[in-house]
Design an enzyme around this catalytic site. Structure first.
Site, PDB file in Angstrom:
ATOM      1  N   LYS A  11       0.835  -1.213   0.000  1.00  0.00           N
ATOM      2  CA  LYS A  11       0.000   0.000   0.000  1.00  0.00           C
ATOM      3  C   LYS A  11       0.873   1.269   0.000  1.00  0.00           C
ATOM      4  O   LYS A  11       0.652   2.183  -0.778  1.00  0.00           O
ATOM      5  CB  LYS A  11      -0.923   0.038   1.242  1.00  0.00           C
ATOM      6  CG  LYS A  11      -1.798  -1.189   1.391  1.00  0.00           C
ATOM      7  CD  LYS A  11      -2.663  -1.131   2.640  1.00  0.00           C
ATOM      8  CE  LYS A  11      -1.904  -1.087   3.960  1.00  0.00           C
ATOM      9  NZ  LYS A  11      -1.129  -2.307   4.266  1.00  0.00           N
ATOM     10  N   ARG A  86      -9.354   1.052   9.245  1.00  0.00           N
ATOM     11  CA  ARG A  86      -8.915  -0.311   9.534  1.00  0.00           C
ATOM     12  C   ARG A  86      -9.931  -1.072  10.372  1.00  0.00           C
ATOM     13  O   ARG A  86      -9.682  -2.227  10.716  1.00  0.00           O
ATOM     14  CB  ARG A  86      -7.621  -0.246  10.324  1.00  0.00           C
ATOM     15  CG  ARG A  86      -6.395  -0.569   9.499  1.00  0.00           C
ATOM     16  CD  ARG A  86      -5.227  -0.180  10.368  1.00  0.00           C
ATOM     17  NE  ARG A  86      -4.097  -0.991  10.168  1.00  0.00           N
ATOM     18  CZ  ARG A  86      -3.000  -0.560   9.548  1.00  0.00           C
ATOM     19  NH1 ARG A  86      -2.954   0.618   9.018  1.00  0.00           N
ATOM     20  NH2 ARG A  86      -1.962  -1.339   9.477  1.00  0.00           N
ATOM     21  N   ARG A 125      12.419  -5.537   3.973  1.00  0.00           N
ATOM     22  CA  ARG A 125      11.991  -4.144   3.805  1.00  0.00           C
ATOM     23  C   ARG A 125      12.962  -3.166   4.463  1.00  0.00           C
ATOM     24  O   ARG A 125      13.442  -3.393   5.571  1.00  0.00           O
ATOM     25  CB  ARG A 125      10.596  -3.936   4.401  1.00  0.00           C
ATOM     26  CG  ARG A 125      10.216  -2.455   4.424  1.00  0.00           C
ATOM     27  CD  ARG A 125       8.752  -2.204   4.547  1.00  0.00           C
ATOM     28  NE  ARG A 125       8.238  -2.460   5.866  1.00  0.00           N
ATOM     29  CZ  ARG A 125       6.998  -2.186   6.228  1.00  0.00           C
ATOM     30  NH1 ARG A 125       6.149  -1.686   5.345  1.00  0.00           N
ATOM     31  NH2 ARG A 125       6.589  -2.455   7.441  1.00  0.00           N
TER      32      ARG A 125
HETATM   33  P1  AP5 Z   1       1.153   0.834   8.936  1.00  0.00           P
HETATM   34  O1  AP5 Z   1       2.363   1.639   8.879  1.00  0.00           O
HETATM   35  O2  AP5 Z   1      -0.074   1.283   8.223  1.00  0.00           O
HETATM   36  O3  AP5 Z   1       1.556  -0.641   8.519  1.00  0.00           O
HETATM   37  P2  AP5 Z   1       0.738  -1.722   7.656  1.00  0.00           P
HETATM   38  O4  AP5 Z   1      -0.593  -1.517   7.130  1.00  0.00           O
HETATM   39  O5  AP5 Z   1       0.857  -2.872   8.535  1.00  0.00           O
HETATM   40  O6  AP5 Z   1       1.405  -1.618   6.330  1.00  0.00           O
HETATM   41  P3  AP5 Z   1       2.885  -1.666   6.029  1.00  0.00           P
HETATM   42  O7  AP5 Z   1       3.414  -0.254   5.960  1.00  0.00           O
HETATM   43  O8  AP5 Z   1       3.611  -2.588   6.936  1.00  0.00           O
HETATM   44  O9  AP5 Z   1       2.849  -2.356   4.594  1.00  0.00           O
HETATM   45  P4  AP5 Z   1       2.436  -1.796   3.170  1.00  0.00           P
HETATM   46  O10 AP5 Z   1       1.206  -2.471   2.681  1.00  0.00           O
HETATM   47  O11 AP5 Z   1       2.433  -0.290   3.159  1.00  0.00           O
HETATM   48  O12 AP5 Z   1       3.636  -2.384   2.322  1.00  0.00           O
HETATM   49  P5  AP5 Z   1       4.955  -1.654   1.775  1.00  0.00           P
HETATM   50  O13 AP5 Z   1       4.602  -0.812   0.592  1.00  0.00           O
HETATM   51  O14 AP5 Z   1       5.710  -1.023   2.891  1.00  0.00           O
HETATM   52  O15 AP5 Z   1       0.718   0.581  10.457  1.00  0.00           O
HETATM   53  C1  AP5 Z   1       1.664   0.278  11.467  1.00  0.00           C
HETATM   54  C2  AP5 Z   1       0.962   0.225  12.810  1.00  0.00           C
HETATM   55  O16 AP5 Z   1       0.373   1.514  13.099  1.00  0.00           O
HETATM   56  C3  AP5 Z   1      -0.231  -0.744  12.897  1.00  0.00           C
HETATM   57  O17 AP5 Z   1       0.199  -2.055  13.214  1.00  0.00           O
HETATM   58  C4  AP5 Z   1      -1.050  -0.106  14.018  1.00  0.00           C
HETATM   59  O18 AP5 Z   1      -0.479  -0.373  15.286  1.00  0.00           O
HETATM   60  C5  AP5 Z   1      -0.890   1.371  13.748  1.00  0.00           C
HETATM   61  N1  AP5 Z   1      -1.936   1.901  12.852  1.00  0.00           N
HETATM   62  C6  AP5 Z   1      -1.745   2.440  11.609  1.00  0.00           C
HETATM   63  N2  AP5 Z   1      -2.920   2.815  11.074  1.00  0.00           N
HETATM   64  C7  AP5 Z   1      -3.872   2.505  11.988  1.00  0.00           C
HETATM   65  C8  AP5 Z   1      -5.288   2.629  11.997  1.00  0.00           C
HETATM   66  N3  AP5 Z   1      -5.966   3.149  10.949  1.00  0.00           N
HETATM   67  N4  AP5 Z   1      -5.963   2.189  13.100  1.00  0.00           N
HETATM   68  C9  AP5 Z   1      -5.303   1.698  14.184  1.00  0.00           C
HETATM   69  N5  AP5 Z   1      -3.963   1.530  14.227  1.00  0.00           N
HETATM   70  C10 AP5 Z   1      -3.239   1.935  13.136  1.00  0.00           C
HETATM   71  O19 AP5 Z   1       5.765  -2.941   1.233  1.00  0.00           O
HETATM   72  C11 AP5 Z   1       6.316  -3.892   2.128  1.00  0.00           C
HETATM   73  C12 AP5 Z   1       7.615  -4.467   1.519  1.00  0.00           C
HETATM   74  O20 AP5 Z   1       7.288  -5.204   0.338  1.00  0.00           O
HETATM   75  C13 AP5 Z   1       8.619  -3.383   1.056  1.00  0.00           C
HETATM   76  O21 AP5 Z   1       9.922  -3.873   1.242  1.00  0.00           O
HETATM   77  C14 AP5 Z   1       8.332  -3.209  -0.444  1.00  0.00           C
HETATM   78  O22 AP5 Z   1       9.460  -2.767  -1.180  1.00  0.00           O
HETATM   79  C15 AP5 Z   1       7.929  -4.635  -0.839  1.00  0.00           C
HETATM   80  N6  AP5 Z   1       6.934  -4.690  -1.915  1.00  0.00           N
HETATM   81  C16 AP5 Z   1       5.865  -3.860  -2.118  1.00  0.00           C
HETATM   82  N7  AP5 Z   1       5.150  -4.266  -3.185  1.00  0.00           N
HETATM   83  C17 AP5 Z   1       5.776  -5.390  -3.653  1.00  0.00           C
HETATM   84  C18 AP5 Z   1       5.499  -6.286  -4.749  1.00  0.00           C
HETATM   85  N8  AP5 Z   1       4.449  -6.104  -5.569  1.00  0.00           N
HETATM   86  N9  AP5 Z   1       6.352  -7.334  -4.926  1.00  0.00           N
HETATM   87  C19 AP5 Z   1       7.424  -7.529  -4.090  1.00  0.00           C
HETATM   88  N10 AP5 Z   1       7.730  -6.722  -3.050  1.00  0.00           N
HETATM   89  C20 AP5 Z   1       6.910  -5.664  -2.838  1.00  0.00           C
END
Ligand code: AP5
Length: 216
Positions: A11, A86, A125
């Site tokens: 995302k 969420r 990551r």
């Molecule tokens: P948050 O920061 O929102 O984390 P998340 O949703 O768990 O999402 P991530 O940032 O971990 O993953 P992403 O989908 O963005 O993937 P990314 O692009 O980084 O939330 C963290 C914490 O904050 C939560 O646990 C909670 O405690 C709190 N929080 C946040 N919002 C909240 C809410 N609304 N309510 C309550 N609590 C909240 O990619 C991941 C990796 O994969 C990277 O290395 C990337 O390079 C790689 N990658 C990406 N796409 C691909 C692909 N197509 N193929 C291969 N690798 C890929």
């Protein structure tokens, strides 16, 4: 637009690209909370242990952050919500907020991924401390090790990217966030992207979706 999907679905990676290409701000509740943790604000001190454990921060806290953010001038042409809502409660609050702003939700994109692939992605990551750009040691490496291509900031591994915390975050997603898929499907707002595809392929499908929605 809302970007919905489990941790690691891509995302943030895609929201940043869409933001750069179309000029809509990327609004990530995760980034806002991590900033508060670094600055040790009252909110940050409360959120830190919750985030480290992979649990969700209380609804009213994140909704307050979103209310403050989306009323700023740079959101006038639209914005991308990355990681919010969420819970069903957050979705209800968002709907009321957008109604008051006269700015209807255009589309919700579900990033659908295989969970085991996500667990592997996390161990690779890297995130920029400064501009929050996201890299992957294998799929999207920075040009120089540990240095952000965009701003020269330091790249680091997030505290909640340990495998046990990642698996817990995935189970929190299944129980508390996945019900939003049906909620938005029933509202006729859902589009699904196969986020197991390579980053460039996901990006081009998303761009097509943004353009299609811009015309609608
Ligand atoms: P948050 O920061 O929102 O984390 P998340 O949703 O768990 O999402 P991530 O940032 O971990 O993953 P992403 O989908 O963005 O993937 P990314 O692009 O980084 O939330 C963290 C914490 O904050 C939560 O646990 C909670 O405690 C709190 N929080 C946040 N919002 C909240 C809410 N609304 N309510 C309550 N609590 C909240 O990619 C991941 C990796 O994969 C990277 O290395 C990337 O390079 C790689 N990658 C990406 N796409 C691909 C692909 N197509 N193929 C291969 N690798 C890929």
């Amino acid at each position: 637009m809302v970007f919905l999907g489990p941790p690691g679905a891509g995302k943030g990676t895609q929201a940043l690209r869409i933001s750069e290409k179309f000029g809509f701000p990327q609004i990530s509740t995760g980034d806002m909370l991590r900033d508060a943790v670094v600055r040790k604000t009252a909110l940050g001190l409360k959120a830190a242990p919750i985030m480290a454990a992979g649990e969700l921060v209380p609804d009213q806290i994140v909704t307050g952050l979103i209310e403050d953010r989306v009323t700023r001038a740079d959101c006038d042409r639209g914005f991308i919500l990355d990681g919010y809502p969420r819970t069903i409660q957050q979705a209800g609050a968002l709907s009321a907020l957008l109604h008051n702003l006269g700015c209807p939700l255009n589309r919700v994109v579900e990033f659908r991924v295989d969970e085991e692939a996500v667990v592997r992605r996390f161990s690779l990551r890297l995130t920029c401390r400064n501009c929050k750009a996201v890299y992957n040691k294998v799929f999207n490496p920075p040009r120089r090790a540990d240095v952000c291509d965009k701003c020269g900031g330091e790249l680091y591994l997030r505290d909640d990217d340990r495998e046990d915390v990642v698996r817990h975050r995935l189970s929190v997603y299944r129980s508390q966030t996945a019900p939003l898929v049906r909620y938005y499907e029933e509202a006729g707002l859902l589009s699904v992207i196969d986020a197991d595809q390579p980053i460039e392929r996901v990006a081009s499908e998303l761009e097509a979706l943004v353009l299609q929605n811009g015309k609608a």
